[in-house]
Scaffold this active site. Structure first.
Site, short mmCIF file in Angstrom:
data_model
loop_
_atom_site.label_atom_id
_atom_site.label_comp_id
_atom_site.label_asym_id
_atom_site.label_seq_id
_atom_site.Cartn_x
_atom_site.Cartn_y
_atom_site.Cartn_z
N MET A 105 0.85 -1.20 0.00
CA MET A 105 0.00 0.00 0.00
C MET A 105 0.89 1.25 0.00
SD MET A 105 -3.46 -0.88 2.04
CE MET A 105 -2.87 -0.57 3.69
N LEU A 130 6.58 3.05 1.73
CA LEU A 130 7.54 1.94 1.83
C LEU A 130 8.61 2.19 2.88
CD1 LEU A 130 8.01 1.12 -1.96
CD2 LEU A 130 6.34 0.18 -0.35
N HIS A 131 9.01 1.11 3.55
CA HIS A 131 10.09 1.18 4.54
C HIS A 131 10.96 -0.06 4.35
CE1 HIS A 131 7.65 -1.76 6.62
NE2 HIS A 131 6.66 -0.90 6.74
N HIS A 149 9.40 -3.47 3.56
CA HIS A 149 9.01 -3.74 2.17
C HIS A 149 10.24 -4.08 1.32
CE1 HIS A 149 5.68 -0.92 3.47
NE2 HIS A 149 4.99 -1.92 2.97
N GLY A 164 4.99 -10.03 4.41
CA GLY A 164 5.74 -9.91 5.66
C GLY A 164 5.05 -10.62 6.81
N ASP A 203 2.46 -9.09 9.64
CA ASP A 203 1.01 -9.31 9.60
C ASP A 203 0.77 -10.82 9.49
OD1 ASP A 203 0.08 -6.55 9.66
OD2 ASP A 203 1.08 -6.39 7.73
N GLN A 234 -2.59 -12.06 8.36
CA GLN A 234 -2.81 -11.79 6.94
C GLN A 234 -2.15 -12.86 6.07
OE1 GLN A 234 -2.76 -7.82 4.82
NE2 GLN A 234 -0.65 -8.40 4.43
N ARG A 241 2.74 2.75 9.91
CA ARG A 241 2.02 3.58 10.88
C ARG A 241 2.89 4.00 12.07
NH1 ARG A 241 -2.47 -0.17 9.36
NH2 ARG A 241 -4.10 1.06 8.38
O1 PAF Z 1 -0.09 -5.74 3.79
C1 PAF Z 1 -0.49 -4.83 3.02
O2 PAF Z 1 0.21 -3.85 2.75
C2 PAF Z 1 -1.87 -4.93 2.41
O3 PAF Z 1 -2.77 -5.54 3.28
C3 PAF Z 1 -1.88 -5.62 1.03
C4 PAF Z 1 -1.43 -7.06 1.13
C5 PAF Z 1 -0.96 -4.87 0.07
C6 PAF Z 1 -3.29 -5.61 0.44
O4 PAF Z 1 -3.78 -4.31 0.28
#
Ligand code: PAF
Length: 274
Positions: A26, A29-30, A33, A143, A146, A149, A183
């Site tokens: 999203m 970037l840091h 990423h 990553g 999360d 996720q 964040r």
């Molecule tokens: O982890 C994130 O940055 C977001 O949840 C992702 C996987 C890019 C989906 O929008």
């Protein structure tokens, strides 16, 4: 680096590059990423990244409008990191006016962030599935910061038979242990000082559980440590690492996961147990 903003440009880039590894982001970037890009590069395929601040994964009271955006800076970082392609779709490309489809999830999406942020994982899974259909990567890098996720996306890929391999990448931390997050920039200086105590509490709890201490008492103690650091703990839980079901004793693979509010920032972290 190819910059694609339309499906036609993306198709041309796919034809030129052949199979790619993919890092969906999203933006903002840091180093976390960049570690995903580095891991993807090391596997040998050209790396495609995407930047899209996905509205459907933010709740109505969350920070979609003020989520940090720095497209030029992000593109620069991706180029320097050796990305071959960046996909920058608009909201209309991702969600055309008559869109009527989203992914409904059970299993690993049910608890924790799933409860705290209703609709969040449906938004994540839907946008990730769309990005996979557009980019058609061979592998995709996520990553471990999360953790839930990663499990939700892996479950979705298995359930929908999507032809992509999900590769988890270890969390990148500041020297004091704080997990990198876009964040973190919202933390005030005193909050930033307190924030690593989430990781400290989790690592101590993992050691205690491994040493045979009672799980419920250990989790209670960890919540107290977070409160002492000025945080409002949402959950600190020992879970099965893949299903995210809570467990009351050490069953492998296990993960300790936690979320806590510090000022206006919701901190998330997790550690392996054993
Ligand atoms: O982890 C994130 O940055 C977001 O949840 C992702 C996987 C890019 C989906 O929008």
């Amino acid at each position: 680096m190819i910059i694609a903003r339309t499906p036609e440009e993306l198709r041309a880039a796919r034809d030129a590059l052949g199979p790619v590894s993919f890092v969906p982001t999203m933006g903002a970037l840091h180093a976390g990423h960049i570690a995903l890009i580095e891991a993807a590069k090391a596997a040998g395929l050209p790396v495609a990244a995407s930047i899209f601040v996905n509205p459907t994964q933010f709740g109505p009271k969350e920070d979609f409008a003020r989520y940090p955006r720095d497209e030029a800076g992000d593109i620069d970082q991706l180029e320097k990191a050796g990305c071959a392609l960046v996909w920058l779709p608009s909201a209309d490309i991702m969600y055309p006016p008559k869109s009527a489809t989203s992914i409904m999830l059970l299993g690993p999406a049910l608890h924790w962030e799933g409860t705290a942020r209703p609709g969040h994982f449906s938004g994540v899974a839907t946008v990730v599935a769309k990005l996979f259909s557009q980019v058609r990567p061979a592998t995709a890098y996520f990553g471990e910061k999360d953790w839930q996720q990663v499990q939700v996306v892996s479950r979705m890929v298995a359930d929908l038979c999507l032809p992509v391999e999900i590769v988890p990448v270890p969390t990148v931390r500041e020297v004091d242990g704080l997990a990198l997050s876009s964040r973190n920039r919202y933390l005030s200086p005193p909050e930033r000082k307190a924030a690593p105590r989430l990781y400290t509490a989790l690592t101590r709890a993992a050691q205690d559980i491994l040493a045979g201490k009672e799980v419920a008492a250990t989790l209670h103690h960890a919540r107290q440590e977070l409160a002492l650091a000025g945080m409002v703990p949402d959950y600190v839980a020992l879970v099965h690492a893949n299903t995210l079901e809570p467990i009351s004793g050490l069953v492998r693979p296990a993960r300790l996961i936690a979320a806590a509010k510090l000022g206006n920032v919701r901190l998330l972290d997790n550690v392996a147990v054993g």
